[in-house]
Each structure stands twice: as structure tokens, then as C-alpha cells.
Design an enzyme around this catalytic site. Structure first.
Site, PDB file in Angstrom:
ATOM      1  N   ASP A 232      27.481  34.234  47.680  1.00 43.46           N
ATOM      2  CA  ASP A 232      28.584  34.855  48.408  1.00 43.46           C
ATOM      3  C   ASP A 232      28.443  34.397  49.858  1.00 43.46           C
ATOM      4  O   ASP A 232      27.366  33.963  50.300  1.00 43.46           O
ATOM      5  CB  ASP A 232      28.561  36.387  48.289  1.00 43.46           C
ATOM      6  CG  ASP A 232      29.922  36.984  48.672  1.00 43.46           C
ATOM      7  OD1 ASP A 232      30.752  36.254  49.252  1.00 43.46           O
ATOM      8  OD2 ASP A 232      30.150  38.171  48.397  1.00 43.46           O
TER       9      ASP A 232
HETATM   10  C1  BGC Z   1      33.468  38.087  49.691  1.00 42.58           C
HETATM   11  C2  BGC Z   1      33.802  37.153  48.543  1.00 42.58           C
HETATM   12  C3  BGC Z   1      34.713  36.058  49.034  1.00 42.58           C
HETATM   13  C4  BGC Z   1      34.047  35.332  50.183  1.00 42.58           C
HETATM   14  C5  BGC Z   1      34.895  34.224  50.773  1.00 42.58           C
HETATM   15  C6  BGC Z   1      32.933  37.333  50.896  1.00 42.58           C
HETATM   16  O1  BGC Z   1      32.802  38.176  51.985  1.00 42.58           O
HETATM   17  O2  BGC Z   1      32.516  39.038  49.270  1.00 42.58           O
HETATM   18  O3  BGC Z   1      34.381  37.859  47.490  1.00 42.58           O
HETATM   19  O4  BGC Z   1      35.028  35.195  47.992  1.00 42.58           O
HETATM   20  O5  BGC Z   1      33.773  36.260  51.230  1.00 42.58           O
HETATM   21  O6  BGC Z   1      35.960  34.763  51.462  1.00 42.58           O
END
Ligand code: BGC
Length: 762
Positions: A232
Site C-alpha cells: 500500500d
Molecule cells: C490506500 C489504497 C490506495 C493507495 C493509492 C492508499 O492510501 O490505502 O487503497 O490504492 O493509497 O492511492
């Protein structure tokens, strides 16, 4: 690209280039290695729309994200219980990605709704792992059929936003397997996502990115996953350890972490083959994306908007409809009240926020459809939770002078979002008050809710009809209008339980933990698994949802009377539309274990579902096929899935509370629960093994004489049941010693016990 070519290419990369491939070039792109023809590829959020940002990415904002179609969020799409529909949505998203040069869409989200107040519940599918996993499978298949990858997320046990980057989800093994891993497992095995995104949190103390048990042992070695693991955004803490654990790609761009990998290889701390394996997986993904890329692809924005509307129609849930107040009569005087009638809340905040194409409101849709006599009053503003007398009075007046009032209420953006959890389950008090006041002047009141997760409804007894519109994407207003006026028959069903109040939720006492530790103490009793067992009255149960027609269930048939582990069990049931209009019906199949003395099990668990479309008067037979997993629990002693022999129920239901048909079946498991008899093992446990009965028969008989001395006082004091239990719960050592009427040495007991172990393990 063939595996041998990938290996060859990996061999040509320098150490620096290899380390570089393991992190992003920027927020959304991988790095290219031009000299070897390795291109960069791009990923974007996800899940229910394409959030493609330009180069000035701002992480959570929607800074200049391109215009795209906003489909129903996970909370809503799961309510459709319609795999084909979700697959179609996936296909549309895949096409949008192709047109925009996006190789992988960051979704779907399958985290379990452990508590109704998790800020990100709107993005997730269900409290039930089977529903989550089936919906994800359909979504992934749809997107990937267009040559675009997906990233199922967030792996693992990421059911709260509170301290999401440091908290540890402490979960026992059985619960992980049956609930939290299970929501990923089916989708990973059946739909083969190109990527999987590890979560921010720790699991039992170890960060997800660094957790080899999950990223390698289970994901790859047990489930056979071959894609990449991407962190993530910002979830990498210890780059070298993460790489070793199985986290291939760090996103977004690393700041110095590539160098850590290089140094570790140079100093011999990291075996270069670990890096090579990650690079091979990354190249496989990159070239899969390149090979599947369709040039000059154009997407049809209007057509996709229609698809979003189609999806919204099936996601909206009719929660209550006393006296068939809905559908409304076209032409009658209808008051549309509430900000969301004009400006619906239709999606959640954070990384999934879409810069939507065309948002439809119910009020505009009614006008577009030429429905006369629909008037609007704003009633409330949602910027702050403050009762606005002027707006409310205008709405009350309009309600009074109409035949029916429809109040479009729900949770404002500030109440639920990625990044934090709610603290309560209440709607803004000003909205609750407005609903009560409208109900006082207009008994024909319908409430339409816009929210990503359950809310308390203190006014429920004063409101004859409630429509749960969830966050149904940009088509929400049009779909609401069609359902309210009867052009569409509602068929959505809740993929989560609505407790009467937050305090009734099983995680309530422990959510969201102490400091950085969140213990999942309720274990497998998540959602209906808990409410069922404790018989807690609910506002609306899992699976609930009404229709404008009625359905009858009959002819539940099992293709065998007895089932042995390893076989398939075919179940069929006839469903008839007994009403006057066409409708769709989700049929739920639960399995309940009935002989469960040894293991604690929920009353029933969802093991299959299907959705049927039936015209008035039509009947269809729906068929399900169950395998051993439907009867299993996860036995940590083996450790593996285990079918306990005994009686089970096959339960056909509309919801966790609305059970239509039940049939029992005798099930025989083929594995033995590993068991080691010790001097402390109870006689009852030993007697489970028929092969031991002869050896301990003498002791049983001797023991029984204790209570059989012809003295009626003794038999009065101890019922036969008590004597039986007394014996069953007595450890072997004490029964043997009693029988011999002398203390017995530990060596003697051990010898006896060894003899029994030899019998049960032979
Ligand atoms: C979120 C993800 C997301 C990623 C990119 C993160 O903060 O938890 O679900 O895909 O950011 O935006």
C-alpha cells in the site's frame, strides 16, 4: 513473455536496475529500463471508478483526476448479490483503463466489515468472507478480461482506519483462516489477480509488508499465487525484510530504499536470488500489461454511464415498505425533501474518490422522466450538524401539502471516509429531527438513505418505507427515481447486518483496540455469525431486502442423504414469483453444523448464493454444488480444514433471519483430528475412540460401582446424568487410580497411556 525470456532479461539487468524496478518511479508509475526495452507502466485507483491523476499526484486528493464514471462503491455493489453485474462493471472499468493507458486498477477491496464504524467500509463488500470473495472474483474477472490487471486489497486484517499505519491486528489462526484470509482466498485462487496490495497494519505484531507467513507461505506456497505483491502507498517500513517476506514492489517512489537493497546484496545480507525472484515477477507483470495493451482504444462515456445506472438499480435495498406505500403513484403530489434529493451523496472520500462524469439526482431524474407534481425542498444542509429552522420549516410545509414525502437523508462526507473511523453509528441529529418532524405531519413518509455503512434509525417506527441507496455511484438518482415510482423493482439485499445500535456489534468492546494493539477477541463471530448465536434483535439482518413482488420457495432437494468428505453435494430449490410483477431474487444457502460439542461454531454460515430473474408467475430451479469446504472449520491442530462428522443443516433463506427451507444431512469426515492421550486426558475424550473402549472398559465398570452401592441416598444425590458426566470429565489418571484403589505411579499411568496412543494411531 515466456519465463525463459524473463529469466534471460533479469540476467542482463545490473544490480542497480533490479533494485530500481522494485519501487515506483513516481506516484503511479514503475521505472523503465530503456536500454533493455523494459517500459514503464501505470497503475491507478480503484476500485469503483478510474482515478487517474496527472503528474502532480496528491495522494488522497482528487487533484486533476480525469473525468471518469463512478460506479457503485463496494458496499452497494455487494448488495446486488449479482456476479454477472459486477463482472460487467469490471469489464467497463477495464475498458476505461485501456483507453487511458492504465495497466492495473487498484481494487477491489475485500476487507471484512468487522465493525459498522470502520471509515472505509463503504469501499469493502461485506461482513461475510464468501460474499466478499465472490464479488471480488467477479470484479477481477471483468477487469482482467480486458487485459488490465487488478490489485485486490488490503492484505490483511485491515478492518479499521484508526492508527492504520501502526496498529497490530491480533487475530487467532482459526479466525484468520475462516474470516479474514477467506475473503481473499477464493478470489486469489479463482480469479488470479495480477497484483495484491499488502495493508499498512501489522498482523500479530509483524507489518503486513514484512509478514512472510502471509505474503509467501500462505499466498504463494499454499494458494499458488503467481502475481506480484505491491505495498500500500507508504506501507514499506523495512525494505530488505519486506522484499524477503515477499513484497515485490514498493509504491510510490522509494526514497533511498533501492539503495538499501543494493547495499544488502553487496554486503551479503540479502541473497541476490531473492531480488531476482521479485524482478522476474515484476517483469512478468509489466510485459503482461504491455502485451495486453490495446492501442487507440476509445471508451464510450455515455454507454458507461448507462452501465453505472444499471448497476445502481440492483444495488439499492428496500428495507421497509409497510402497506405497500411504495411504489409511488406517478402524478400524485410528491415532496422530495433533503439536500441529497438534489445533490446525492453517492461515493466515499479518500483514494477511491472519482471525478465523476455525470451525476444524476433523483429530483432531476423525476423531471427528466416527465413525472409531474414532484416538488423539492432542501430541508437541511450537511456542512455541519445543525438544525436549520428556515430550511426545515419550508420542508415541513411542503410535506404537509403533499400526498407523500420522500426524505433523502444519510451520512455527510465528514462522517465517513478513508483515514479515520466513525465514533458512533448515528446520522446527523439534525437530519433525524427533520425526519421525525416530517413524519409528524405526513404519515406517508419514505426515507432514502445515502451512506456507506449502517446507521441507527431512531425514527424507524414512524416511517413506513425506507430505501437504502448506499453510495451507489453516479447513477444513483436515476435509479432511486425508477425504484420510487415503480419502473424498477428493487432487488438489492444487505451484505451486512444493521444492528439496532453500535453496542450490539460483536467487536464493540474491543474496537479499535488499545494503543497500537487491536485484539480481534470476538473471533469468528463476526456479523451474523454473532447475532445469530446470541439471538440479538437487529434493525435489519444480513441478506434482508424487500421486493415489489413476492417469492415462494419449495422442493429443496439434496442429491444424497449422507455425505462423505471429498464428495460434491448438489442442492436444488424451486423459487416461484408469486406476485404480479417481474422481479429478481437472491437465494442464500447457509450450512449449519449441529453436532458441535468439541468445537465452537456459528449457527450457520453462508456457503452459496445465486440471483434469479423471474417474471410474474414464473418458477425456476436454482442449483448449488457444495464441496467439503462448506462443512469445514479450520482445525489449528492439523493444521488444515477439517470436516467434523455429524449432522448438518442445509438452510435456504432470504436473509439470516428469514429462513425458508431446511434439510438435514449426515456428514462423515475422513480425517482424524490429531489427538494425543495423556494422563490428564478425560475419559470422555478417550471414549471418542472406539478402539480404546476395550482397554478402559474395566476401569469404567469399577468407577461406576462407586455410585452403585444400593444406597438410595447416593442415587438421590447424584442423577445418572451427573454420574455420566462425572466419569466423562474425569482424567484418566484419577479413574485408573480409583479402580485400583491405590495411588498409581506416573510411570504406570504413562505405560497405560502409551498403549492407548498406540491403538489410536495404528
Ligand atoms: C490506500 C489504497 C490506495 C493507495 C493509492 C492508499 O492510501 O490505502 O487503497 O490504492 O493509497 O492511492
Amino acid at each position: 513473455m515466456e519465463k525463459s525470456k524473463i529469466r534471460e532479461l533479469t540476467g542482463q539487468l545490473t544490480l542497480e536496475e533490479k533494485a530500481g524496478l522494485c519501487s515506483g518511479k513516481d506516484f503511479w508509475r514503475t521505472k523503465a529500463v530503456e536500454r533493455l526495452g523494459i517500459p514503464q507502466i501505470m497503475v491507478s485507483d480503484g476500485p469503483h471508478g478510474l482515478r487517474k491523476q496527472d503528474d502532480d499526484a496528491d495522494h488522497l486528493g482528487i487533484n486533476d483526476a480525469i473525468k471518469a464514471v463512478c460506479f457503485p462503491a463496494g458496499c452497494a455493489s455487494a448488495s446486488s448479490f449479482n456476479r454477472e453485474l459486477i463482472e460487467e462493471v469490471g469489464e467497463a472499468l477495464g475498458e476505461e483503463c485501456q483507453a487511458e493507458g492504465v495497466s492495473t486498477l487498484l481494487g477491489p477491496g475485500v476487507c471484512i466489515k468487522r465493525s459498522p464504524i470502520c471509515g472505509r467500509n463503504f469501499e469493502y463488500f461485506s461482513e461475510d468472507p464468501y460474499v466478499a470473495s465472490e464479488m471480488a472474483t467477479a470484479f477481477i474477472k471483468g477487469v482482467q478480461s480486458k487485459g488490465v490487471g487488478t490489485s485486490i486489497k488490503h492484505f490483511l486484517a485491515n478492518s479499521q482506519e484508526h492508527r492504520r499505519m501502526s496498529s497490530s491486528s491480533d487475530v487467532d489462526e482459526r479466525t484468520l483462516r475462516e474470516i479474514y484470509l477467506a475473503s481473499f482466498e477464493g478470489a486469489v485462487k479463482n480469479a488470479k489477480p495480477w497484483t495484491i496490495m499488502n495493508s499498512y497494519n501489522r498482523i500479530n505484531g509483524t507489518y503486513a509488508a514484512e509478514n512472510k507467513k502471509f505474503l509467501t507461505d500462505i499466498l504463494r506456497n499454499e494458494w499458488g499465487y503467481e502475481g506480484i505483491v505491491v505495498s500500500d502507498w507508504g506501507a514499506v517500513n523495512n525494505r530488505v525484510a519486506d522484499l524477503e517476506a515477499g513484497c515485490d514492489l514498493e509504491m510510490p517512489a522509494a526514497h533511498g530504499n533501492d539503495e538499501l537493497i543494493i547495499d544488502a546484496v553487496k554486503s551479503g545480507k540479502l541473497d541476490e536470488s531473492v531480488l531476482d525472484t521479485a524482478v522476474e515477477r515484476l517483469l512478468d507483470w509489466i510485459f503482461k500489461a504491455v502485451e495486453n495493451k490495446k492501442e487507440r482504444y476509445v471508451w464510450d462515456r455515455k454507454a458507461d454511464h448507462e452501465k453505472a445506472k444499471k448497476a445502481a438499480r440492483e444495488t439499492i435495498v428496500l428495507l421497509k415498505n409497510d402497506d405497500d406505500i411504495l411504489p409511488l403513484t406517478k402524478g400524485s403530489k410528491v415532496a422530495f425533501i433533503g439536500k441529497y434529493a438534489d445533490k446525492p451523496r453517492y461515493q466515499g472520500g479518500g483514494s477511491s474518490h472519482i471525478n465523476s462524469m455525470y451525476v444524476t439526482s433523483a429530483y432531476a431524474a423525476a423531471k427528466d422522466a416527465g413525472i409531474e407534481n414532484v416538488n423539492f425542498a432542501k430541508g437541511f444542509d450537511d456542512k455541519e450538524d445543525k438544525y436549520d429552522e428556515a430550511l426545515a420549516n419550508e420542508a415541513i410545509e411542503l410535506a404537509k401539502n403533499s400526498d407523500v414525502a420522500v426524505v433523502f437523508a444519510g451520512l455527510p462526507d465528514s462522517f465517513e471516509s478513508e483515514g479515520y473511523d466513525r465514533r458512533h453509528m448515528s446520522m446527523p441529529l439534525s437530519q433525524n429531527r427533520l425526519i421525525e418532524e416530517i413524519a409528524a405531519v405526513q404519515p406517508n413518509i419514505v426515507v432514502v438513505l445515502h451512506n456507506g455503512s449502517p446507521v441507527e434509525m431512531p425514527w424507524i417506527d414512524k416511517v413506513p418505507a425506507v430505501l437504502e441507496a448506499y453510495l451507489s455511484g453516479e447513477g444513483v438518482g436515476a435509479a432511486e427515481c425508477e425504484i420510487l415510482f415503480g419502473d424498477v423493482n428493487p432487488s438489492g439485499r444487505l451484505a451486512e447486518s444493521f444492528p439496532l445500535k453500535l453496542e450490539h456489534n460483536p467487536s464493540y468492546l474491543y474496537y479499535f483496540g488499545e494503543g497500537d494493539v487491536t485484539e480481534y477477541r470476538e473471533g469468528v463471530y463476526v456479523g451474523y455469525r454473532y447475532y445469530d448465536k446470541k439471538q440479538i434483535p437487529l434493525l435489519f439482518p444480513f441478506g434482508h431486502g424487500l421486493s415489489y413482488t413476492s417469492f415462494e420457495y419449495s422442493d429443496l432437494t439434496l442429491d444424497k442423504e449422507e455425505y462423505t468428505e471429498g464428495e460434491k453435494l448438489k442442492v436444488s430449490v424451486k423459487v416461484t414469483n408469486t406476485g404480479k410483477r417481474a422481479g429478481k431474487e437472491a437465494v442464500l444457502l447457509f450450512v449449519g453444523a449441529r453436532d458441535t460439542d468439541y468445537v465452537l461454531r456459528p449457527v450457520k454460515e453462508l456457503r452459496a448464493f445465486d440471483k434469479l430473474s423471474l417474471s410474474a408467475g414464473e418458477s425456476k430451479v436454482v442449483e448449488f454444488e457444495l464441496d467439503s469446504r462448506a462443512f469445514s472449520y479450520y482445525e489449528t491442530k492439523i493444521p488444515d480444514w477439517f470436516v467434523e462428522s455429524g449432522e448438518y443443516e442445509i438452510i435456504i433463506a432470504r436473509s439470516a433471519e428469514d429462513i425458508r427451507l431446511v434439510k438435514s444431512i449426515k456428514v462423515t469426515g475422513t480425517k482424524k483430528r490429531p489427538f494425543k492421550i495423556t494422563p490428564d486426558t478425560t475419559c470422555g475424550d478417550v471414549l471418542q475412540f472406539p478402539e480404546c473402549s476395550e482397554k478402559i472398559a474395566k476401569y469404567v465398570a469399577d468407577y461406576m460401582t462407586l455410585f452403585d452401592d444400593g444406597d438410595s441416598a447416593a442415587s438421590e444425590a447424584m442423577s445418572p446424568e451427573m454420574i455420566k458426566r462425572q466419569f466423562e470429565y474425569n482424567p484418566l489418571r484419577s479413574v485408573v487410580s480409583f479402580s485400583l484403589r491405590k495411588p498409581i505411579s506416573m510411570e504406570e499411568v504413562k505405560k497405560f497411556v502409551d498403549g492407548l496412543n498406540a491403538l489410536i494411531n495404528s
